[in-house]
Write a protein that holds these residues in place. Sequence first.
Motif: not given
Ligand SMILES: [Mg+2]
Length: 499
Positions: A43, A84, A164-165
Amino acid sequence: MPIVSVQGVSKRFGAVTVLDGVDFAFRAGEVTGLVGENGAGKSTLIKILAGAETPTAGSVVLGGEQLPSTTGDVIAAGLSVIYQELTDVPDMTLLDNVLLGNLSSRGGLTRRGENRRRAKAGLSRVGLGELDLRTPIRDLTISQRQLAEIARCLVRDTRVLILDEPTSSLPERDVETLLSVVRTLRDEGIAILYVTHHLDELFDVADRVVVLRDGNLVGDQPIGQWDEPSLVRSMLAKELEQAYPWRPRDVGEPALVTRGLVARGVKDTSIHADRGEVVGLVGLAGSGRTELMKAVGGVAHVVSGEVSVAGRRVRTGSIAAARSAGVVYVPEDRKAEGLVLDASVRSNIAMGDYAPVSRRGLLRSGVMTRRAQEITSKYDVKLGSVHQEIGKLSGGNQQKVIVGRVSEMSPRVVLFDDPTRGVDIGAKSGIYEHVFTLAEKGSAVMVCSSDTDEVLAVADRVYVLAAGRVVGEFARGSFDREKILHLAAGGSAVSEPPA
Ligand SMILES: [Mg+2]
Ligand SMILES: Nc1ncnc2c1ncn2[C@@H]1O[C@H](COP(=O)(O)OP(=O)(O)OP(=O)(O)O)[C@@H](O)[C@H]1O
Protein backbone atom coordinates in the motif's frame (compact mmCIF):
# COMPACT_ATOMS: atom_id res chain seq x y z
CA MET A 1 7.82 0.11 -23.41
CA PRO A 2 6.59 0.22 -19.81
CA ILE A 3 4.06 2.90 -18.97
CA VAL A 4 5.11 3.08 -15.33
CA SER A 5 8.58 2.44 -14.06
CA VAL A 6 9.55 2.50 -10.44
CA GLN A 7 13.24 3.22 -10.09
CA GLY A 8 15.13 2.58 -6.87
CA VAL A 9 12.22 3.72 -4.71
CA SER A 10 12.78 3.72 -0.95
CA LYS A 11 10.51 4.96 1.79
CA ARG A 12 11.33 5.47 5.44
CA PHE A 13 9.01 6.52 8.22
CA GLY A 14 11.34 7.76 10.96
CA ALA A 15 13.82 4.98 11.54
CA VAL A 16 11.70 2.32 9.85
CA THR A 17 12.47 1.41 6.25
CA VAL A 18 9.26 0.33 4.55
CA LEU A 19 10.49 0.22 0.95
CA ASP A 20 14.10 -0.43 0.09
CA GLY A 21 15.27 0.37 -3.43
CA VAL A 22 12.32 -1.09 -5.33
CA ASP A 23 12.71 -1.41 -9.10
CA PHE A 24 10.00 -2.68 -11.41
CA ALA A 25 7.87 -1.64 -14.33
CA PHE A 26 4.48 -2.44 -15.74
CA ARG A 27 2.93 -2.16 -19.16
CA ALA A 28 -0.23 -1.05 -20.93
CA GLY A 29 -2.62 -3.88 -21.75
CA GLU A 30 -1.29 -6.06 -18.92
CA VAL A 31 -2.45 -6.97 -15.46
CA THR A 32 0.48 -6.95 -13.06
CA GLY A 33 -0.19 -8.66 -9.75
CA LEU A 34 1.52 -7.30 -6.64
CA VAL A 35 1.71 -9.59 -3.62
CA GLY A 36 3.48 -9.78 -0.28
CA GLU A 37 2.94 -10.38 3.41
CA ASN A 38 1.04 -7.93 5.60
CA GLY A 39 3.28 -4.92 6.08
CA ALA A 40 5.53 -5.77 3.11
CA GLY A 41 4.97 -2.26 1.70
CA LYS A 42 2.36 -2.78 -1.04
CA SER A 43 0.00 0.00 0.00
CA THR A 44 2.90 2.33 0.66
CA LEU A 45 4.21 1.74 -2.85
CA ILE A 46 0.73 2.46 -4.21
CA LYS A 47 0.50 5.70 -2.24
CA ILE A 48 3.80 6.75 -3.78
CA LEU A 49 2.50 5.95 -7.27
CA ALA A 50 -0.63 7.99 -6.48
CA GLY A 51 1.40 11.02 -5.43
CA ALA A 52 0.07 10.71 -1.88
CA GLU A 53 3.45 9.90 -0.34
CA THR A 54 6.86 11.14 -1.40
CA PRO A 55 9.62 8.56 -1.73
CA THR A 56 12.65 9.03 0.50
CA ALA A 57 14.82 8.04 -2.47
CA GLY A 58 14.33 7.01 -6.09
CA SER A 59 11.77 8.09 -8.64
CA VAL A 60 8.79 7.02 -10.69
CA VAL A 61 8.36 7.57 -14.41
CA LEU A 62 4.85 7.66 -15.87
CA GLY A 63 4.47 7.63 -19.64
CA GLY A 64 8.03 8.82 -20.15
CA GLU A 65 7.80 11.71 -17.72
CA GLN A 66 8.60 12.19 -14.07
CA LEU A 67 5.57 11.37 -11.89
CA PRO A 68 3.89 14.62 -10.77
CA SER A 69 4.13 15.32 -7.05
CA THR A 70 0.48 15.87 -6.12
CA THR A 71 -2.44 13.46 -6.26
CA GLY A 72 -4.45 15.82 -8.47
CA ASP A 73 -1.67 16.07 -11.04
CA VAL A 74 -1.12 12.31 -11.00
CA ILE A 75 -4.81 11.77 -11.77
CA ALA A 76 -4.62 14.35 -14.56
CA ALA A 77 -1.62 12.46 -15.94
CA GLY A 78 -3.83 9.35 -16.21
CA LEU A 79 -3.11 7.26 -13.11
CA SER A 80 -5.95 6.39 -10.73
CA VAL A 81 -6.13 4.26 -7.62
CA ILE A 82 -9.03 2.31 -6.18
CA TYR A 83 -8.28 2.06 -2.48
CA GLN A 84 -9.48 -0.70 -0.19
CA GLU A 85 -12.01 1.60 1.41
CA LEU A 86 -14.57 3.16 -0.89
CA THR A 87 -14.18 6.89 -1.36
CA ASP A 88 -17.59 7.64 -2.87
CA VAL A 89 -20.13 9.94 -1.24
CA PRO A 90 -23.20 7.93 -0.15
CA ASP A 91 -25.59 10.88 -0.23
CA MET A 92 -24.80 11.91 -3.78
CA THR A 93 -26.30 10.45 -6.91
CA LEU A 94 -24.53 7.98 -9.13
CA LEU A 95 -24.15 10.69 -11.78
CA ASP A 96 -22.48 13.15 -9.40
CA ASN A 97 -20.17 10.48 -8.04
CA VAL A 98 -19.00 9.31 -11.40
CA LEU A 99 -18.36 12.89 -12.44
CA LEU A 100 -16.67 13.84 -9.17
CA GLY A 101 -13.68 15.88 -10.20
CA ASN A 102 -14.51 15.29 -13.86
CA LEU A 103 -17.06 17.94 -14.77
CA SER A 104 -16.80 19.17 -18.29
CA SER A 105 -17.69 22.83 -18.56
CA ARG A 106 -17.37 25.57 -21.10
CA GLY A 107 -17.49 29.29 -20.36
CA GLY A 108 -18.35 28.43 -16.74
CA LEU A 109 -21.46 26.52 -17.74
CA THR A 110 -21.55 22.86 -16.95
CA ARG A 111 -22.51 20.93 -20.05
CA ARG A 112 -25.19 18.68 -18.67
CA GLY A 113 -25.94 16.53 -21.68
CA GLU A 114 -22.27 16.00 -22.37
CA ASN A 115 -21.62 15.04 -18.76
CA ARG A 116 -24.48 12.56 -18.66
CA ARG A 117 -23.23 10.95 -21.84
CA ARG A 118 -19.70 10.60 -20.44
CA ALA A 119 -20.98 9.16 -17.18
CA LYS A 120 -23.12 6.63 -19.06
CA ALA A 121 -20.18 5.64 -21.25
CA GLY A 122 -17.95 5.10 -18.21
CA LEU A 123 -20.60 3.08 -16.41
CA SER A 124 -21.21 0.91 -19.48
CA ARG A 125 -17.55 -0.08 -19.55
CA VAL A 126 -17.94 -1.60 -16.08
CA GLY A 127 -21.29 -3.22 -16.83
CA LEU A 128 -23.44 -0.65 -15.02
CA GLY A 129 -24.83 1.03 -18.14
CA GLU A 130 -28.39 0.11 -17.18
CA LEU A 131 -28.43 1.89 -13.82
CA ASP A 132 -30.44 5.08 -13.40
CA LEU A 133 -28.00 7.98 -13.05
CA ARG A 134 -30.21 9.55 -10.39
CA THR A 135 -29.86 6.59 -8.01
CA PRO A 136 -28.35 7.66 -4.68
CA ILE A 137 -25.04 5.88 -4.07
CA ARG A 138 -26.28 4.51 -0.76
CA ASP A 139 -28.90 2.43 -2.60
CA LEU A 140 -26.24 0.52 -4.55
CA THR A 141 -24.54 -2.68 -3.41
CA ILE A 142 -20.91 -2.54 -2.31
CA SER A 143 -19.90 -4.16 -5.59
CA GLN A 144 -21.83 -1.66 -7.68
CA ARG A 145 -20.26 1.17 -5.70
CA GLN A 146 -16.82 -0.19 -6.33
CA LEU A 147 -17.53 -0.57 -10.05
CA ALA A 148 -18.88 2.99 -10.08
CA GLU A 149 -15.58 4.13 -8.60
CA ILE A 150 -13.79 2.40 -11.44
CA ALA A 151 -16.16 4.11 -13.88
CA ARG A 152 -15.20 7.43 -12.30
CA CYS A 153 -11.56 6.68 -13.15
CA LEU A 154 -12.46 5.73 -16.71
CA VAL A 155 -14.37 8.98 -17.27
CA ARG A 156 -11.19 10.88 -16.60
CA ASP A 157 -9.17 8.96 -19.19
CA THR A 158 -7.24 6.71 -16.91
CA ARG A 159 -4.37 4.87 -18.59
CA VAL A 160 -3.08 3.25 -15.41
CA LEU A 161 -5.48 1.75 -12.90
CA ILE A 162 -4.26 0.50 -9.53
CA LEU A 163 -6.48 -1.68 -7.36
CA ASP A 164 -5.50 -2.29 -3.71
CA GLU A 165 -7.19 -5.50 -2.48
CA PRO A 166 -10.36 -4.78 -4.47
CA THR A 167 -12.02 -8.07 -3.57
CA SER A 168 -11.41 -7.97 0.17
CA SER A 169 -14.73 -6.29 0.83
CA LEU A 170 -16.74 -8.01 -1.90
CA PRO A 171 -19.13 -10.91 -1.43
CA GLU A 172 -17.68 -13.90 -3.26
CA ARG A 173 -20.42 -13.98 -5.90
CA ASP A 174 -19.28 -10.52 -7.09
CA VAL A 175 -15.60 -11.33 -7.36
CA GLU A 176 -15.98 -12.83 -10.83
CA THR A 177 -17.75 -9.67 -12.06
CA LEU A 178 -14.88 -7.52 -10.88
CA LEU A 179 -12.32 -9.85 -12.45
CA SER A 180 -14.12 -9.73 -15.77
CA VAL A 181 -14.17 -5.93 -15.69
CA VAL A 182 -10.43 -6.01 -14.99
CA ARG A 183 -9.91 -8.29 -18.01
CA THR A 184 -12.01 -6.03 -20.24
CA LEU A 185 -10.08 -2.92 -19.25
CA ARG A 186 -6.80 -4.73 -19.75
CA ASP A 187 -7.91 -5.69 -23.26
CA GLU A 188 -8.79 -2.05 -23.93
CA GLY A 189 -5.12 -1.25 -23.26
CA ILE A 190 -5.18 0.00 -19.70
CA ALA A 191 -2.21 -0.87 -17.49
CA ILE A 192 -3.45 -2.51 -14.31
CA LEU A 193 -1.64 -3.08 -11.03
CA TYR A 194 -3.60 -5.50 -8.89
CA VAL A 195 -2.91 -6.15 -5.20
CA THR A 196 -4.47 -9.15 -3.52
CA HIS A 197 -3.98 -11.81 -0.87
CA HIS A 198 -6.08 -14.24 -2.93
CA LEU A 199 -3.54 -15.97 -5.11
CA ASP A 200 -6.21 -17.76 -7.15
CA GLU A 201 -7.37 -14.37 -8.45
CA LEU A 202 -3.91 -13.79 -9.87
CA PHE A 203 -3.90 -17.08 -11.71
CA ASP A 204 -7.20 -15.89 -13.13
CA VAL A 205 -6.30 -12.39 -14.36
CA ALA A 206 -2.63 -11.55 -13.98
CA ASP A 207 -0.13 -11.52 -16.83
CA ARG A 208 2.80 -11.17 -14.48
CA VAL A 209 3.31 -11.07 -10.74
CA VAL A 210 5.79 -9.12 -8.65
CA VAL A 211 6.51 -9.95 -5.03
CA LEU A 212 7.49 -7.59 -2.21
CA ARG A 213 9.05 -8.93 0.95
CA ASP A 214 10.01 -6.58 3.79
CA GLY A 215 10.15 -3.66 1.41
CA ASN A 216 12.33 -5.44 -1.15
CA LEU A 217 11.30 -6.62 -4.57
CA VAL A 218 12.08 -10.33 -4.49
CA GLY A 219 10.25 -11.71 -7.51
CA ASP A 220 9.07 -10.56 -10.94
CA GLN A 221 7.96 -13.15 -13.49
CA PRO A 222 5.24 -13.86 -16.04
CA ILE A 223 2.31 -15.69 -14.42
CA GLY A 224 3.14 -18.89 -16.33
CA GLN A 225 6.40 -19.19 -14.42
CA TRP A 226 4.72 -19.04 -11.01
CA ASP A 227 2.68 -21.63 -9.27
CA GLU A 228 1.06 -21.31 -5.88
CA PRO A 229 3.90 -22.92 -3.88
CA SER A 230 6.56 -20.82 -5.58
CA LEU A 231 4.59 -17.61 -5.00
CA VAL A 232 4.08 -18.44 -1.34
CA ARG A 233 7.75 -19.32 -0.94
CA SER A 234 8.75 -16.03 -2.52
CA MET A 235 6.37 -14.03 -0.29
CA LEU A 236 7.22 -15.72 2.99
CA ALA A 237 10.80 -16.85 2.34
CA LYS A 238 9.78 -20.27 3.64
CA GLU A 239 7.48 -23.15 2.88
CA LEU A 240 3.98 -22.96 4.25
CA GLU A 241 3.87 -26.29 6.07
CA GLN A 242 0.27 -26.52 7.05
CA ALA A 243 -2.09 -23.67 6.41
CA TYR A 244 -4.47 -24.48 9.28
CA PRO A 245 -3.08 -26.65 12.03
CA TRP A 246 -6.36 -28.16 13.22
CA ARG A 247 -6.11 -30.45 16.21
CA PRO A 248 -8.66 -32.34 18.26
CA ARG A 249 -9.94 -30.70 21.41
CA ASP A 250 -12.12 -31.60 24.35
CA VAL A 251 -15.56 -30.17 23.87
CA GLY A 252 -17.61 -29.43 26.97
CA GLU A 253 -21.17 -28.43 27.80
CA PRO A 254 -23.11 -25.97 25.66
CA ALA A 255 -21.89 -22.39 26.06
CA LEU A 256 -24.19 -20.71 23.55
CA VAL A 257 -27.67 -21.88 22.63
CA THR A 258 -30.21 -20.10 20.45
CA ARG A 259 -33.83 -21.19 20.08
CA GLY A 260 -36.05 -20.08 17.24
CA LEU A 261 -34.08 -16.90 16.71
CA VAL A 262 -35.71 -14.45 14.32
CA ALA A 263 -33.96 -11.25 13.28
CA ARG A 264 -33.38 -9.33 10.10
CA GLY A 265 -32.04 -11.94 7.68
CA VAL A 266 -32.35 -14.72 10.29
CA LYS A 267 -35.31 -17.12 10.25
CA ASP A 268 -36.17 -19.45 13.11
CA THR A 269 -32.61 -20.43 13.89
CA SER A 270 -31.69 -22.87 16.64
CA ILE A 271 -27.99 -23.57 17.03
CA HIS A 272 -25.45 -24.21 19.74
CA ALA A 273 -21.73 -23.86 20.33
CA ASP A 274 -20.05 -25.70 23.16
CA ARG A 275 -17.14 -24.95 25.44
CA GLY A 276 -13.92 -25.57 23.58
CA GLU A 277 -15.62 -25.92 20.25
CA VAL A 278 -14.93 -24.12 16.97
CA VAL A 279 -18.18 -23.92 15.05
CA GLY A 280 -18.16 -22.75 11.44
CA LEU A 281 -20.99 -21.00 9.66
CA VAL A 282 -20.92 -21.75 5.95
CA GLY A 283 -23.11 -19.79 3.62
CA LEU A 284 -23.02 -17.50 0.63
CA ALA A 285 -23.10 -13.74 1.05
CA GLY A 286 -26.66 -12.93 2.04
CA SER A 287 -27.24 -16.32 3.69
CA GLY A 288 -27.51 -14.69 7.09
CA ARG A 289 -24.06 -15.55 8.51
CA THR A 290 -23.27 -12.02 9.57
CA GLU A 291 -26.86 -11.31 10.63
CA LEU A 292 -26.92 -14.37 12.87
CA MET A 293 -23.67 -13.38 14.53
CA LYS A 294 -24.91 -9.84 15.02
CA ALA A 295 -28.16 -11.08 16.56
CA VAL A 296 -26.27 -13.30 18.99
CA GLY A 297 -23.73 -10.59 19.75
CA GLY A 298 -26.41 -8.08 20.75
CA VAL A 299 -25.59 -5.86 17.79
CA ALA A 300 -28.80 -6.45 15.85
CA HIS A 301 -32.41 -6.29 16.98
CA VAL A 302 -33.98 -9.68 17.67
CA VAL A 303 -37.64 -10.06 16.76
CA SER A 304 -38.28 -13.29 18.64
CA GLY A 305 -36.54 -16.35 20.01
CA GLU A 306 -33.95 -16.86 22.72
CA VAL A 307 -30.23 -16.58 23.23
CA SER A 308 -28.76 -18.36 26.26
CA VAL A 309 -25.19 -18.42 27.47
CA ALA A 310 -24.02 -21.00 29.99
CA GLY A 311 -27.65 -21.88 30.67
CA ARG A 312 -28.92 -18.35 31.25
CA ARG A 313 -31.13 -16.25 29.01
CA VAL A 314 -29.41 -13.16 27.71
CA ARG A 315 -31.34 -10.00 26.98
CA THR A 316 -31.17 -9.55 23.19
CA GLY A 317 -30.54 -6.39 21.22
CA SER A 318 -28.01 -5.11 23.74
CA ILE A 319 -24.25 -5.23 23.22
CA ALA A 320 -23.78 -4.53 26.93
CA ALA A 321 -25.97 -7.48 27.95
CA ALA A 322 -24.14 -9.76 25.51
CA ARG A 323 -20.78 -8.55 26.80
CA SER A 324 -21.65 -9.11 30.42
CA ALA A 325 -22.76 -12.64 29.55
CA GLY A 326 -19.34 -13.11 27.98
CA VAL A 327 -20.25 -12.86 24.30
CA VAL A 328 -18.05 -10.83 21.95
CA TYR A 329 -18.79 -10.19 18.30
CA VAL A 330 -15.82 -9.31 16.11
CA PRO A 331 -17.18 -7.55 13.03
CA GLU A 332 -16.06 -8.15 9.47
CA ASP A 333 -15.73 -4.45 8.77
CA ARG A 334 -12.93 -3.41 11.08
CA LYS A 335 -12.95 0.14 9.76
CA ALA A 336 -16.59 0.80 10.41
CA GLU A 337 -17.11 -1.13 13.60
CA GLY A 338 -13.94 -2.40 15.13
CA LEU A 339 -11.28 0.26 15.47
CA VAL A 340 -10.80 3.96 16.10
CA LEU A 341 -8.33 4.63 13.33
CA ASP A 342 -6.84 7.89 14.54
CA ALA A 343 -6.26 6.60 18.07
CA SER A 344 -3.07 4.77 19.02
CA VAL A 345 -2.63 1.02 18.92
CA ARG A 346 -2.34 1.13 22.71
CA SER A 347 -5.69 2.91 23.15
CA ASN A 348 -7.42 0.62 20.70
CA ILE A 349 -6.24 -2.41 22.66
CA ALA A 350 -7.38 -0.84 25.95
CA MET A 351 -10.80 -0.03 24.46
CA GLY A 352 -11.55 -3.71 24.07
CA ASP A 353 -11.44 -4.18 27.82
CA TYR A 354 -10.52 -1.51 30.33
CA ALA A 355 -10.39 -3.81 33.36
CA PRO A 356 -6.77 -4.95 33.12
CA VAL A 357 -5.42 -1.43 32.59
CA SER A 358 -7.36 0.64 35.08
CA ARG A 359 -7.59 1.00 38.84
CA ARG A 360 -10.48 2.69 40.61
CA GLY A 361 -11.72 3.97 37.28
CA LEU A 362 -8.41 5.53 36.27
CA LEU A 363 -6.40 4.33 33.29
CA ARG A 364 -2.83 3.44 34.09
CA SER A 365 -0.64 4.59 31.27
CA GLY A 366 2.36 2.39 31.99
CA VAL A 367 0.19 -0.72 32.26
CA MET A 368 -1.61 0.18 29.05
CA THR A 369 1.69 0.44 27.21
CA ARG A 370 3.07 -2.81 28.59
CA ARG A 371 -0.11 -4.70 27.86
CA ALA A 372 -0.24 -3.35 24.31
CA GLN A 373 3.41 -4.35 23.82
CA GLU A 374 2.74 -7.86 25.09
CA ILE A 375 -0.31 -8.37 22.92
CA THR A 376 1.20 -6.96 19.75
CA SER A 377 4.27 -9.12 20.12
CA LYS A 378 2.28 -12.25 20.98
CA TYR A 379 0.03 -11.74 17.97
CA ASP A 380 2.91 -10.88 15.67
CA VAL A 381 1.71 -7.37 14.79
CA LYS A 382 4.24 -5.54 12.68
CA LEU A 383 4.50 -1.96 13.94
CA GLY A 384 6.93 0.76 14.95
CA SER A 385 5.51 1.46 18.41
CA VAL A 386 2.25 0.95 20.29
CA HIS A 387 1.87 4.74 20.36
CA GLN A 388 1.46 4.78 16.58
CA GLU A 389 -1.98 5.57 15.16
CA ILE A 390 -3.60 2.25 14.38
CA GLY A 391 -4.76 3.61 11.00
CA LYS A 392 -1.09 3.70 9.95
CA LEU A 393 -0.66 -0.01 10.44
CA SER A 394 -1.03 -2.13 7.33
CA GLY A 395 -4.51 -3.59 6.85
CA GLY A 396 -3.61 -7.12 7.87
CA ASN A 397 -1.80 -5.93 10.97
CA GLN A 398 -4.89 -4.00 12.09
CA GLN A 399 -6.79 -7.27 11.83
CA LYS A 400 -4.22 -9.02 14.04
CA VAL A 401 -4.71 -6.36 16.72
CA ILE A 402 -8.45 -7.03 16.74
CA VAL A 403 -8.01 -10.75 17.06
CA GLY A 404 -5.42 -10.25 19.78
CA ARG A 405 -7.43 -7.92 21.93
CA VAL A 406 -10.48 -10.17 21.84
CA SER A 407 -8.57 -13.37 22.44
CA GLU A 408 -6.91 -11.91 25.52
CA MET A 409 -10.31 -11.30 27.10
CA SER A 410 -11.00 -15.07 27.01
CA PRO A 411 -14.73 -14.57 26.48
CA ARG A 412 -17.21 -17.44 26.92
CA VAL A 413 -18.38 -17.04 23.35
CA VAL A 414 -16.52 -15.34 20.50
CA LEU A 415 -18.12 -14.67 17.15
CA PHE A 416 -15.48 -14.07 14.49
CA ASP A 417 -16.94 -12.63 11.31
CA ASP A 418 -14.34 -13.20 8.60
CA PRO A 419 -11.31 -12.86 10.91
CA THR A 420 -8.72 -13.29 8.17
CA ARG A 421 -10.01 -10.63 5.81
CA GLY A 422 -6.99 -8.84 4.36
CA VAL A 423 -4.60 -11.17 6.19
CA ASP A 424 -1.76 -12.70 4.20
CA ILE A 425 -1.59 -16.39 3.51
CA GLY A 426 1.17 -16.94 6.07
CA ALA A 427 -0.47 -14.96 8.88
CA LYS A 428 -3.82 -16.74 8.47
CA SER A 429 -2.51 -19.86 10.12
CA GLY A 430 -1.17 -17.68 12.95
CA ILE A 431 -4.61 -16.23 13.52
CA TYR A 432 -6.21 -19.67 13.65
CA GLU A 433 -3.48 -20.87 15.97
CA HIS A 434 -4.76 -18.23 18.42
CA VAL A 435 -8.36 -19.18 17.73
CA PHE A 436 -7.56 -22.80 18.63
CA THR A 437 -5.78 -21.74 21.81
CA LEU A 438 -8.82 -19.67 22.74
CA ALA A 439 -11.02 -22.73 22.33
CA GLU A 440 -8.58 -24.87 24.30
CA LYS A 441 -8.89 -22.41 27.16
CA GLY A 442 -12.63 -23.04 27.13
CA SER A 443 -14.22 -20.44 24.87
CA ALA A 444 -16.88 -21.43 22.38
CA VAL A 445 -15.85 -19.97 19.03
CA MET A 446 -18.04 -19.33 16.06
CA VAL A 447 -16.39 -18.37 12.79
CA CYS A 448 -17.36 -17.58 9.25
CA SER A 449 -15.30 -16.62 6.23
CA SER A 450 -15.77 -15.68 2.64
CA ASP A 451 -13.56 -18.72 1.99
CA THR A 452 -15.58 -21.87 2.64
CA ASP A 453 -12.54 -24.12 2.47
CA GLU A 454 -10.98 -22.11 5.25
CA VAL A 455 -14.01 -22.73 7.49
CA LEU A 456 -13.96 -26.43 6.68
CA ALA A 457 -10.26 -26.53 7.49
CA VAL A 458 -10.63 -25.05 10.98
CA ALA A 459 -14.08 -26.01 12.30
CA ASP A 460 -15.03 -28.93 14.54
CA ARG A 461 -18.58 -28.69 13.28
CA VAL A 462 -20.36 -26.50 10.73
CA TYR A 463 -23.83 -25.20 10.15
CA VAL A 464 -24.78 -24.51 6.56
CA LEU A 465 -26.96 -21.44 6.12
CA ALA A 466 -29.09 -20.46 3.15
CA ALA A 467 -31.60 -17.62 2.96
CA GLY A 468 -31.49 -17.07 6.71
CA ARG A 469 -32.06 -20.69 7.75
CA VAL A 470 -29.89 -23.55 8.91
CA VAL A 471 -30.11 -26.06 6.08
CA GLY A 472 -27.47 -28.50 7.24
CA GLU A 473 -25.18 -29.47 10.08
CA PHE A 474 -22.00 -31.53 9.77
CA ALA A 475 -19.44 -32.76 12.28
CA ARG A 476 -15.81 -32.66 11.25
CA GLY A 477 -15.57 -36.38 10.59
CA SER A 478 -18.38 -36.16 8.06
CA PHE A 479 -17.60 -32.95 6.23
CA ASP A 480 -18.66 -33.42 2.64
CA ARG A 481 -17.51 -30.41 0.69
CA GLU A 482 -19.70 -31.05 -2.36
CA LYS A 483 -22.80 -31.57 -0.30
CA ILE A 484 -22.10 -28.54 1.86
CA LEU A 485 -21.58 -26.27 -1.14
CA HIS A 486 -24.70 -27.65 -2.76
CA LEU A 487 -26.79 -26.92 0.32
CA ALA A 488 -25.27 -23.46 0.69
CA ALA A 489 -26.19 -22.70 -2.90
CA GLY A 490 -29.81 -23.32 -2.01
CA GLY A 491 -30.05 -26.92 -3.15
CA SER A 492 -32.39 -28.66 -0.74
CA ALA A 493 -32.50 -32.19 -2.06
CA VAL A 494 -29.08 -33.73 -2.31
CA SER A 495 -28.81 -36.63 -4.68
CA GLU A 496 -27.29 -39.42 -2.63
CA PRO A 497 -25.25 -42.03 -4.43
CA PRO A 498 -27.22 -45.27 -4.82
CA ALA A 499 -26.76 -47.66 -1.91
MG1 LIG B 1 -2.16 -2.79 2.22
N1 LIG C 1 2.35 6.87 7.77
C1 LIG C 1 3.04 5.86 8.31
N2 LIG C 1 3.81 6.04 9.38
C2 LIG C 1 4.52 5.01 9.92
N3 LIG C 1 4.53 3.76 9.42
C3 LIG C 1 3.79 3.52 8.36
C4 LIG C 1 3.00 4.54 7.74
N4 LIG C 1 2.36 3.99 6.68
C5 LIG C 1 2.73 2.69 6.65
N5 LIG C 1 3.60 2.42 7.65
C6 LIG C 1 4.22 1.10 7.90
O1 LIG C 1 4.76 0.62 6.70
C7 LIG C 1 4.71 -0.81 6.65
C8 LIG C 1 4.13 -1.23 5.32
O2 LIG C 1 2.74 -0.92 5.32
P1 LIG C 1 1.82 -1.15 4.03
O3 LIG C 1 0.50 -0.60 4.38
O4 LIG C 1 2.51 -0.61 2.84
O5 LIG C 1 1.78 -2.75 3.95
P2 LIG C 1 0.97 -3.70 2.96
O6 LIG C 1 1.98 -4.48 2.20
O7 LIG C 1 -0.01 -2.91 2.20
O8 LIG C 1 0.26 -4.71 3.99
P3 LIG C 1 -1.25 -5.32 4.03
O9 LIG C 1 -1.19 -6.56 3.20
O10 LIG C 1 -1.44 -5.69 5.47
O11 LIG C 1 -2.20 -4.29 3.55
C9 LIG C 1 3.90 -1.23 7.84
O12 LIG C 1 4.77 -1.73 8.82
C10 LIG C 1 3.22 0.05 8.31
O13 LIG C 1 2.99 0.05 9.70
